[in-house]
Design a protein around this motif. Structure first.
Motif, PDB file in Angstrom:
ATOM      1  N   UNK A  32       0.839  -1.036  -0.030  1.00 27.26           N
ATOM      2  CA  UNK A  32       0.119   0.248  -0.063  1.00 27.26           C
ATOM      3  C   UNK A  32       0.827   1.323   0.020  1.00 27.26           C
ATOM      4  N   UNK A  33       1.914   1.152   0.724  1.00 26.07           N
ATOM      5  CA  UNK A  33       2.623   2.449   1.030  1.00 26.07           C
ATOM      6  C   UNK A  33       3.749   2.400  -0.483  1.00 26.07           C
ATOM      7  N   UNK A  34       3.730   1.548  -1.077  1.00 30.06           N
ATOM      8  CA  UNK A  34       4.762   1.586  -2.309  1.00 30.06           C
ATOM      9  C   UNK A  34       3.744   2.185  -3.453  1.00 30.06           C
ATOM     10  N   UNK A  35       2.369   1.900  -3.480  1.00 36.28           N
ATOM     11  CA  UNK A  35       1.619   2.137  -4.296  1.00 36.28           C
ATOM     12  C   UNK A  35       0.825   3.726  -4.109  1.00 36.28           C
ATOM     13  N   UNK A  63       5.462   7.447   6.483  1.00 40.43           N
ATOM     14  CA  UNK A  63       4.377   7.374   5.740  1.00 40.43           C
ATOM     15  C   UNK A  63       3.450   6.161   5.568  1.00 40.43           C
ATOM     16  N   UNK A  64       3.512   5.591   6.946  1.00 35.29           N
ATOM     17  CA  UNK A  64       2.556   4.300   7.010  1.00 35.29           C
ATOM     18  C   UNK A  64       1.018   4.629   7.546  1.00 35.29           C
ATOM     19  N   UNK A  65       1.086   5.697   7.803  1.00 35.16           N
ATOM     20  CA  UNK A  65      -0.271   6.239   8.498  1.00 35.16           C
ATOM     21  C   UNK A  65      -0.775   7.249   7.701  1.00 35.16           C
ATOM     22  N   UNK A  66      -1.945   7.296   6.987  1.00 37.00           N
ATOM     23  CA  UNK A  66      -2.506   7.985   6.272  1.00 37.00           C
ATOM     24  C   UNK A  66      -3.875   8.913   6.930  1.00 37.00           C
ATOM     25  N   UNK A 189     -15.411   8.480   6.359  1.00 37.85           N
ATOM     26  CA  UNK A 189     -16.068   7.669   5.174  1.00 37.85           C
ATOM     27  C   UNK A 189     -15.243   8.497   3.960  1.00 37.85           C
ATOM     28  N   UNK A 190     -15.291   9.501   3.840  1.00 36.30           N
ATOM     29  CA  UNK A 190     -14.263  10.191   2.869  1.00 36.30           C
ATOM     30  C   UNK A 190     -13.101   9.252   2.640  1.00 36.30           C
ATOM     31  N   UNK A 191     -12.296   9.112   3.537  1.00 38.31           N
ATOM     32  CA  UNK A 191     -11.107   8.387   3.441  1.00 38.31           C
ATOM     33  C   UNK A 191     -11.255   6.857   3.191  1.00 38.31           C
ATOM     34  N   UNK A 192     -12.457   6.090   3.518  1.00 33.50           N
ATOM     35  CA  UNK A 192     -12.721   4.629   3.260  1.00 33.50           C
ATOM     36  C   UNK A 192     -12.933   4.741   1.923  1.00 33.50           C
ATOM     37  N   UNK A 193     -13.574   5.711   1.308  1.00 27.91           N
ATOM     38  CA  UNK A 193     -14.121   5.375   0.124  1.00 27.91           C
ATOM     39  C   UNK A 193     -12.982   5.720  -0.948  1.00 27.91           C
ATOM     40  N   UNK A 194     -11.809   5.853  -0.695  1.00 24.03           N
ATOM     41  CA  UNK A 194     -10.825   6.157  -1.447  1.00 24.03           C
ATOM     42  C   UNK A 194      -9.780   4.862  -1.014  1.00 24.03           C
ATOM     43  N   UNK A 195     -10.038   3.994  -0.291  1.00 21.91           N
ATOM     44  CA  UNK A 195      -9.194   2.939   0.174  1.00 21.91           C
ATOM     45  C   UNK A 195      -9.032   1.899  -0.580  1.00 21.91           C
ATOM     46  N   UNK A 196      -9.633   1.576  -1.770  1.00 22.32           N
ATOM     47  CA  UNK A 196      -9.155   0.751  -2.682  1.00 22.32           C
ATOM     48  C   UNK A 196      -7.489   0.681  -2.840  1.00 22.32           C
ATOM     49  N   UNK A 197      -7.207  -0.654  -2.646  1.00 22.19           N
ATOM     50  CA  UNK A 197      -5.814  -0.929  -2.723  1.00 22.19           C
ATOM     51  C   UNK A 197      -4.998  -0.555  -1.335  1.00 22.19           C
ATOM     52  N   UNK A 198      -5.686  -0.281  -0.489  1.00 23.65           N
ATOM     53  CA  UNK A 198      -5.159   0.236   0.721  1.00 23.65           C
ATOM     54  C   UNK A 198      -5.395  -0.535   1.861  1.00 23.65           C
TER      55      UNK A 198
END
Length: 205
Positions: A32-35, A63-66, A189-198
């Motif tokens: 996830x971090x690399x991508x 960078x491992x906490x967004x 929820x705005x963060x979760x909605x962009x979490x694909x691949x995370x």
């Protein structure tokens, strides 16, 4: 060197059950971090109370906490750690006599900050993080919320009305806590909605 340190310790674990789960989580976080995908951490107060805040701060710096999602107890204990270097609550000792959550300075201070920040249109987490960033408390180096201010990591706080430690104090405003928590829920929820691949990590209780 992969044979020493944490990498060596993980590699030495049995190739089964929870050890394999731990490897899978670490691999997912690296990917996830690399991508440049999200890594969202959800936790309550226990991670902070047992002294693991500096571990999370180190991960934040790399960078491992967004984003971070907390409950009300999480902010109470982290604020105490930031201000005093320790938390005032001993759960076992305080539950019996009914004094758990009754610390005057913390209860008043945190609720005053929430009431003021939410009154300006901030979320509950934003209110506390902004305040800590502004006052630069003496133990900011071990405070997760101070680190969030420093690294600009969003923090949301999710309080269930009538069940959280921040309700114990007379300064608590149900209006401010409810409005701030709802704003934080929408932000979360705005963060979760962009979490694909995370990755979403649910740590402790």
């Amino acid at each position: 060197d992969s044979s020493t340190g944490m990498a060596g310790w993980i590699d030495s674990l049995p190739k089964m059950l929870a050890a394999n789960d731990l490897r899978a989580v670490a691999a997912a976080m690296r990917a996830s971090h690399a991508a440049d995908r999200g890594i969202v951490w959800g936790f309550g107060a226990h991670l902070l109370k047992v002294g693991l805040g500096p571990v999370l701060i180190d991960l934040m710096s790399r960078g491992y906490v967004s984003a971070i999602a907390l409950n009300g107890a999480g902010i109470i204990h982290d604020v105490e750690i930031a201000l005093a270097g320790q938390t005032s609550e001993d759960v076992d000792a305080a539950l019996g006599p009914g004094t758990f959550g009754m610390a005057e300075e913390t209860g008043r201070g945190v609720n005053d900050v929430i009431n003021e920040g939410v009154g300006r249109g901030l979320g509950l987490g934003q209110s506390v993080v902004e305040w800590l960033g502004r006052i630069a408390p003496p133990h900011a180096d071990v405070s997760v919320l101070c680190a969030a201010a420093r690294y600009q990591v969003p923090v949301t706080v999710h309080v269930a009305i009538g069940t959280d430690i921040i309700h114990m104090h007379p300064a608590a405003s149900g209006e401010a806590i409810g409005a701030g928590s709802l704003r934080d829920f929408r932000f979360f929820t705005s963060h979760v909605s962009r979490l694909a691949g995370g990755v979403y990590l649910n740590i402790g209780s």
